[in-house]
Design a protein around this motif. Structure first.
Motif, PDB file in Angstrom:
ATOM      1  N   MET A 217       7.444 -11.859   0.626  1.00 25.66           N
ATOM      2  CA  MET A 217       6.947 -10.716   1.375  1.00 25.66           C
ATOM      3  C   MET A 217       5.603 -10.283   0.784  1.00 25.66           C
ATOM      4  N   LYS A 218       4.679  -9.920   1.688  1.00 23.56           N
ATOM      5  CA  LYS A 218       3.391  -9.437   1.209  1.00 23.56           C
ATOM      6  C   LYS A 218       3.460  -7.903   1.180  1.00 23.56           C
ATOM      7  N   PHE A 219       3.205  -7.336   0.006  1.00 22.83           N
ATOM      8  CA  PHE A 219       3.215  -5.871  -0.083  1.00 22.83           C
ATOM      9  C   PHE A 219       1.799  -5.341   0.094  1.00 22.83           C
ATOM     10  N   ASN A 220       1.686  -4.269   0.847  1.00 18.23           N
ATOM     11  CA  ASN A 220       0.401  -3.585   0.961  1.00 18.23           C
ATOM     12  C   ASN A 220       0.591  -2.216   0.301  1.00 18.23           C
ATOM     13  N   ILE A 221       0.009  -2.062  -0.898  1.00 18.15           N
ATOM     14  CA  ILE A 221       0.284  -0.850  -1.673  1.00 18.15           C
ATOM     15  C   ILE A 221      -0.752   0.242  -1.387  1.00 18.15           C
ATOM     16  N   ILE A 222      -0.266   1.407  -0.974  1.00  7.54           N
ATOM     17  CA  ILE A 222      -1.139   2.567  -0.754  1.00  7.54           C
ATOM     18  C   ILE A 222      -0.836   3.574  -1.859  1.00  7.54           C
ATOM     19  N   LYS A 223      -1.894   3.961  -2.606  1.00 11.83           N
ATOM     20  CA  LYS A 223      -1.674   4.889  -3.733  1.00 11.83           C
ATOM     21  C   LYS A 223      -2.217   6.267  -3.405  1.00 11.83           C
ATOM     22  N   LYS A 224      -1.388   7.272  -3.618  1.00 11.60           N
ATOM     23  CA  LYS A 224      -1.815   8.662  -3.399  1.00 11.60           C
ATOM     24  C   LYS A 224      -1.554   9.470  -4.662  1.00 11.60           C
ATOM     25  N   GLU A 225      -2.281  10.556  -4.803  1.00 11.21           N
ATOM     26  CA  GLU A 225      -2.076  11.447  -5.949  1.00 11.21           C
ATOM     27  C   GLU A 225      -0.843  12.319  -5.717  1.00 11.21           C
ATOM     28  N   ILE A 226      -0.866  13.031  -4.587  1.00  9.74           N
ATOM     29  CA  ILE A 226       0.203  14.009  -4.319  1.00  9.74           C
ATOM     30  C   ILE A 226       0.560  13.977  -2.829  1.00  9.74           C
ATOM     31  N   VAL A 227       1.839  13.869  -2.553  1.00  7.96           N
ATOM     32  CA  VAL A 227       2.306  13.842  -1.160  1.00  7.96           C
ATOM     33  C   VAL A 227       3.523  14.772  -1.037  1.00  7.96           C
ATOM     34  N   THR A 228       3.954  15.004   0.195  1.00 11.43           N
ATOM     35  CA  THR A 228       5.194  15.759   0.394  1.00 11.43           C
ATOM     36  C   THR A 228       6.356  14.898  -0.094  1.00 11.43           C
ATOM     37  N   SER A 229       6.546  13.763   0.575  1.00 13.12           N
ATOM     38  CA  SER A 229       7.619  12.835   0.219  1.00 13.12           C
ATOM     39  C   SER A 229       7.182  11.451   0.697  1.00 13.12           C
ATOM     40  N   THR A 230       7.202  10.473  -0.189  1.00 10.38           N
ATOM     41  CA  THR A 230       6.765   9.121   0.218  1.00 10.38           C
ATOM     42  C   THR A 230       7.696   8.583   1.313  1.00 10.38           C
ATOM     43  N   ASN A 231       8.984   8.931   1.255  1.00 11.11           N
ATOM     44  CA  ASN A 231       9.905   8.492   2.324  1.00 11.11           C
ATOM     45  C   ASN A 231       9.494   9.078   3.672  1.00 11.11           C
ATOM     46  N   ASP A 232       9.217  10.396   3.673  1.00 10.37           N
ATOM     47  CA  ASP A 232       8.889  11.059   4.945  1.00 10.37           C
ATOM     48  C   ASP A 232       7.625  10.473   5.566  1.00 10.37           C
ATOM     49  N   ILE A 233       6.623  10.188   4.723  1.00 10.11           N
ATOM     50  CA  ILE A 233       5.355   9.690   5.276  1.00 10.11           C
ATOM     51  C   ILE A 233       5.554   8.305   5.900  1.00 10.11           C
ATOM     52  N   LEU A 234       6.317   7.439   5.229  1.00  8.86           N
ATOM     53  CA  LEU A 234       6.537   6.103   5.818  1.00  8.86           C
ATOM     54  C   LEU A 234       7.412   6.195   7.073  1.00  8.86           C
ATOM     55  N   LYS A 235       8.391   7.098   7.055  1.00  9.99           N
ATOM     56  CA  LYS A 235       9.255   7.250   8.243  1.00  9.99           C
ATOM     57  C   LYS A 235       8.445   7.753   9.434  1.00  9.99           C
TER      58      LYS A 235
ATOM     59  N   LEU B   4       4.233   2.881  -0.364  1.00 14.11           N
ATOM     60  CA  LEU B   4       3.471   4.107  -0.621  1.00 14.11           C
ATOM     61  C   LEU B   4       3.923   4.669  -1.955  1.00 14.11           C
ATOM     62  N   THR B   5       2.940   4.887  -2.842  1.00 13.08           N
ATOM     63  CA  THR B   5       3.287   5.436  -4.144  1.00 13.08           C
ATOM     64  C   THR B   5       2.482   6.712  -4.401  1.00 13.08           C
ATOM     65  N   ALA B   6       3.107   7.661  -5.088  1.00 13.77           N
ATOM     66  CA  ALA B   6       2.421   8.925  -5.380  1.00 13.77           C
ATOM     67  C   ALA B   6       2.725   9.353  -6.806  1.00 13.77           C
ATOM     68  N   LYS B   7       1.789  10.111  -7.378  1.00 14.10           N
ATOM     69  CA  LYS B   7       1.993  10.593  -8.752  1.00 14.10           C
ATOM     70  C   LYS B   7       2.862  11.833  -8.778  1.00 14.10           C
ATOM     71  N   GLN B   8       2.969  12.481  -7.630  1.00 10.90           N
ATOM     72  CA  GLN B   8       3.712  13.737  -7.548  1.00 10.90           C
ATOM     73  C   GLN B   8       4.181  13.953  -6.104  1.00 10.90           C
ATOM     74  N   GLN B   9       5.328  14.591  -5.921  1.00 11.71           N
ATOM     75  CA  GLN B   9       5.796  14.936  -4.573  1.00 11.71           C
ATOM     76  C   GLN B   9       6.109  16.436  -4.528  1.00 11.71           C
ATOM     77  N   THR B  10       5.721  17.060  -3.417  1.00 14.90           N
ATOM     78  CA  THR B  10       5.990  18.489  -3.301  1.00 14.90           C
ATOM     79  C   THR B  10       7.310  18.753  -2.584  1.00 14.90           C
ATOM     80  N   ASN B  11       7.803  17.719  -1.879  1.00 10.26           N
ATOM     81  CA  ASN B  11       9.065  17.896  -1.148  1.00 10.26           C
ATOM     82  C   ASN B  11       9.930  16.640  -1.296  1.00 10.26           C
TER      83      ASN B  11
END
Ligand code: BTN
Length: 234
Positions: A1-19, A31-38
């Motif tokens: 599988m080819k992964f396409n990695i998107i890096k963010k500093e801060i998001v609500t929830s990486t699950n929610d954004i991909l969904k 999708l990876t983040a250093k911090q989640q607010t939700n």
């Protein structure tokens, strides 16, 4: 599988954004983040996500698997990835909690939408406490950390994805089950299971089947196969 990695500093929830963007993003998007607010956990709980952790989600599309089996496969990839990066051996409490030195250091949340017997999409999210020192009062006796430098997060993610890919390539063989069972804290123990309908079931957990269901013998000798639930070892 080819992964396409998107890096963010801060998001609500990486699950929610991909969904929310499952139609737009390709299968293999990470999708990876250093911090989640939700940050969200199972059973509608919050997932504490300060900047001292690794939070990521993987989007998979059109696959013939069940969410519980994907969680189990991801747990194996996380445990192996942690070992490859830090030489630390962890264990899993069925189905989605990774433990180190008696405390939970990672949770996995798999969510998806079915189309017939296939998953139109699945989002597998994991949150790993890499260097978290302080937890809120309600978590401090149950949550722990790997106590490693957060600088190693990229390498940790890379190692987890490599292991995930290996297992995914041979998903039909279900080889991940063997590793999972060998490192499972719940097997051969008396457990109390909080089920999806909020009922409890007590019994002896003695196996995990091909679909990643926990097999429990109840006090009156009945055999139950559990797909969803939270296990407490008693
Ligand atoms: C649990 O312990 O109940 C599961 C926790 C899952 C947390 C991860 S962190 C990345 C992804 N985004 C979320 O909001 N949740 C998952």
């Amino acid at each position: 599988m080819k992964f396409n990695i998107i890096k963010k500093e801060i998001v609500t929830s990486t699950n929610d954004i991909l969904k929310d963007n499952s139609e737009i993003f390709e299968s293999g998007t990470v999708l990876t983040a250093k911090q989640q607010t939700n940050g969200r956990g199972r059973m509608g709980r919050k997932f504490y996500s300060p900047p001292s952790g690794l939070y990521f989600s993987i989007l998979l599309k059109d696959i013939k698997s069940n969410p519980t089996a994907l969680t189990v496969m991801a747990a194996v990839a996380v445990m192996k990835g942690i070992y490859d990066t830090f030489g630390i051996k962890t264990q899993v409490k069925w189905v989605n909690d990774i433990f180190y030195e008696g405390k939970k250091i990672c949770g996995i949340l798999t969510e998806g939408a079915f189309q017939g017997n296939r998953l139109r999409y699945a989002v597998i999210g994991a949150g790993i406490n890499v260097s978290t020192e302080y937890f809120p009062e309600e978590l401090k006796n149950i949550a722990g950390s790997l106590n490693e430098s957060i600088e190693n997060s990229d390498r940790l993610l890379q190692n987890i994805l490599e292991n995930f890919n290996k297992e995914f390539q041979r998903i039909e063989k279900k080889e991940y089950l063997e590793f999972y069972k060998e490192n499972c804290l719940t097997l051969n123990r008396n457990v109390e299971l909080l089920l999806q309908d909020e009922n409890y079931l007590c019994g002896f957990a003695f196996d995990i089947d091909e679909d990643a269901r926990l097999i429990v013998k109840t006090e009156n000798g009945e055999i139950k196969k559990i797909f969803f639930g939270e296990a407490k070892i008693i």
